[in-house]
Enzyme design. Structure first.
Site: not given
Ligand code: GRF
Length: 207
Positions: A16, A18, A94, A97, A113
Site C-alpha cells: 500500500g 501507493n 492483484m 475487477l 502499472h
Molecule cells: C506497484 O508497483 C503498482 O504499480 C503495482 O503493484 C505495486 C503496488 O505497490 N500494480 P504498493 O502496494 O502500492 O506498495
C-alpha cells in the site's frame, strides 16, 4: 465534473505505498480528494494498517466467503457504493475487477502499472523490463477494463535504466515515480479535466 470533493475508493492487496502516497497528497492538499475507503483481498495487507492509522475505513473482503467471483465483485461494489465513492483506484490490487464494479463506474476505475504499457504487462512489469534489457521503462496510470493492463492510458512517465541499475534499484526509481504521478493523475480527474474518448484519454488544459 464532480461537484463535491471527490471521494476515492482504493483497492489493494499488499503493502500500500501507493495508497500512502494518495493519502499523503490528500492530506497535504496536493490532491483535492479524500480516500473514503480502502478494500483489500488480503487481511494482512499493510495497506489496511495505513488506512486505520489515518482514520480511514479499511475493509478486508475474503474471496473464500463468496461462492462465485461475481458475488465477490458485487460485494466490493456494494462497499464502494456505500462509501459514495466517485473514483476507484486500484493500487497493487492483484485481481481483475469484474463487470459488477466496472459497469457501476464505467469511466471511473483506474490502475497503476510499473512499466510503459503496452510493454511488460502482468504481475512482474519491473523485473520483466529489466531482464529484457530495455533502456527506458516507466509507469502507466490507466483506466481499467475487463482485461489486465489494457484500458485507455491517462498518464505515463518514462524511467531510464542506467548502466549500474539492478532490478532492486530500478524498483526504487519506479516506485518514486508511481508515488508522484498516481496522485497527480487523480488530481486531474478531481479538476474535471479528463475525458475518455474511445481508446484515448483527453486532458484539458488548466482553466
Ligand atoms: C506497484 O508497483 C503498482 O504499480 C503495482 O503493484 C505495486 C503496488 O505497490 N500494480 P504498493 O502496494 O502500492 O506498495
Amino acid at each position: 465534473m464532480i461537484a463535491h470533493r471527490m471521494r476515492i475508493g482504493v483497492l489493494i492487496s499488499g503493502s500500500g505505498t501507493n495508497l500512502q502516497a494518495i493519502i499523503d497528497a490528500s492530506e497535504s492538499g496536493a490532491l483535492e480528494a479524500d480516500v473514503a475507503v480502502v478494500i483489500s483481498n488480503h487481511d494482512s495487507a499493510r495497506g489496511l494498517v495505513r488506512a486505520k492509522e489515518r482514520g480511514i475505513d479499511g475493509v478486508y473482503v475474503d474471496r473464500g466467503r463468496y461462492a462465485s467471483i461475481r458475488e465477490y465483485n458485487a460485494a466490493i461494489r456494494d462497499i464502494l457504493r456505500d462509501h459514495a465513492v466517485d473514483v476507484v483506484a486500484m493500487a497493487g490490487y492483484m485481481r481483475l475487477l469484474g463487470k459488477e464494479v466496472l459497469d457501476f463506474w464505467p469511466k471511473g476505475v483506474l490502475n497503476i502499472h510499473p512499466a510503459l504499457l503496452p510493454s511488460f504487462p502482468g504481475a512482474n512489469g519491473i523485473r520483466d523490463a529489466f531482464e529484457f534489457g530495455v533502456k527506458v521503462t516507466g509507469v502507466t496510470v490507466h483506466y481499467a477494463n475487463e482485461e489486465f493492463d489494457q484500458g485507455p492510458i491517462l498518464m505515463q512517465e518514462p524511467v531510464a535504466i542506467a548502466e549500474g541499475d539492478t532490478a532492486e534499484s530500478l524498483e526504487t526509481k519506479i516506485h518514486a515515480v508511481e508515488h508522484r504521478i498516481y496522485p497527480a493523475a487523480l488530481q486531474l480527474i478531481a479538476e474535471g479535466r479528463v475525458e475518455i474518448v474511445g481508446r484515448k484519454v483527453k486532458i484539458a488544459s488548466r482553466a
